[in-house]
Scaffold this active site. Structure first.
Site, PDB file in Angstrom:
ATOM      1  N   HIS A  62       0.812  -1.210   0.000  1.00 41.49           N
ATOM      2  CA  HIS A  62       0.000   0.000   0.000  1.00 41.49           C
ATOM      3  C   HIS A  62       0.850   1.266   0.000  1.00 41.49           C
ATOM      4  O   HIS A  62       1.962   1.278   0.504  1.00 41.49           O
ATOM      5  CB  HIS A  62      -0.900   0.037   1.238  1.00 41.49           C
ATOM      6  CG  HIS A  62      -1.795  -1.150   1.361  1.00 41.49           C
ATOM      7  ND1 HIS A  62      -2.226  -1.613   2.573  1.00 41.49           N
ATOM      8  CD2 HIS A  62      -2.338  -1.975   0.438  1.00 41.49           C
ATOM      9  CE1 HIS A  62      -3.012  -2.664   2.394  1.00 41.49           C
ATOM     10  NE2 HIS A  62      -3.088  -2.911   1.105  1.00 41.49           N
ATOM     11  N   LYS A  72       5.914   6.414   7.054  1.00 38.59           N
ATOM     12  CA  LYS A  72       5.301   5.555   8.067  1.00 38.59           C
ATOM     13  C   LYS A  72       6.348   5.079   9.054  1.00 38.59           C
ATOM     14  O   LYS A  72       7.427   4.637   8.672  1.00 38.59           O
ATOM     15  CB  LYS A  72       4.682   4.312   7.415  1.00 38.59           C
ATOM     16  CG  LYS A  72       3.521   4.580   6.511  1.00 38.59           C
ATOM     17  CD  LYS A  72       2.989   3.275   5.928  1.00 38.59           C
ATOM     18  CE  LYS A  72       1.835   3.545   4.983  1.00 38.59           C
ATOM     19  NZ  LYS A  72       1.349   2.297   4.377  1.00 38.59           N
ATOM     20  N   ASP A 170      -6.164  -6.204  -2.253  1.00 44.21           N
ATOM     21  CA  ASP A 170      -4.767  -6.582  -2.444  1.00 44.21           C
ATOM     22  C   ASP A 170      -4.621  -7.657  -3.519  1.00 44.21           C
ATOM     23  O   ASP A 170      -3.645  -7.667  -4.257  1.00 44.21           O
ATOM     24  CB  ASP A 170      -4.143  -7.027  -1.131  1.00 44.21           C
ATOM     25  CG  ASP A 170      -3.981  -5.873  -0.154  1.00 44.21           C
ATOM     26  OD1 ASP A 170      -4.061  -4.703  -0.578  1.00 44.21           O
ATOM     27  OD2 ASP A 170      -3.781  -6.143   1.051  1.00 44.21           O
TER      28      ASP A 170
END
Length: 183
Positions: A62, A72, A170
């Site tokens: 992602h 992140k 996904d």
């Protein structure tokens, strides 16, 4: 003190100190000043927390496209994951390359994934909890994914495909060559 290790491609593994005694432990997992002193200046705007009930849950790969691209900071608070970051910056000399690290509650390590990377993880234990901070808020209009098993990337996942559980999103993600990453 903060231990920072370069995994390659600009992805870093971070190990915050953990102070333990007979009661348990205490750890300062994020401190803006400490991180700034280590050369890591980030402004996090959102915390996320996921629980994967089974071993073999694969979440990813992602990313969010600009202007909502996210850095992140990922850590595991229960269980363990095989964590992967893929360079999706089209002009980068390392475009399409990946790095990985096993994150676990036991090791108490974290990974800092820069913007311009697709990110995913595979749970190695049941009831694994992952928490991560991001530098941009979630934007459904900028939410993207690339295929977890893209042969051009060649990620060496530690479990066989038959052992994996993926979301419909996904499973249907495009190959990197077909994806509009925005980077």
């Amino acid at each position: 003190m903060l231990e920072v290790r370069d995994l390659g491609l600009g992805v870093r593994e971070i190990r915050p100190r953990r102070f333990a005694d007979e009661r348990g432990f205490f750890s300062e997992v994020w401190n803006a000043e400490t991180w700034r002193e280590a050369g890591l200046e980030l402004q996090f705007v959102q915390d996320n927390h996921s629980l994967s009930r089974a071993r073999g849950v694969l979440r990813g790969l992602h990313f969010q496209s600009p202007p909502f691209a996210q850095e992140k900071l990922v850590r595991v608070t229960r269980g363990s994951v095989f964590d992967v970051a893929v360079d999706i910056r089209s002009g980068s000399p390392t475009f399409g390359q990946w790095v990985s690290v096993v994150l676990s509650a036991e090791a108490w390590n974290q990974v800092l994934v820069p913007a311009g990377f697709a990110h995913g993880f595979l749970t190695l234990e049941p009831d694994t909890e992952v928490q991560y901070k991001v530098t941009a808020p979630y934007s459904a209009a900028h939410d993207r994914a690339i295929r977890w098993n893209d042969p051009a990337i060649g990620i060496e996942w530690p479990l066989e495909e038959a052992e994996l559980t993926l979301s419909a999103k996904d499973q249907a993600a495009p190959l990197l060559a077909q994806a509009d990453t925005g980077f």
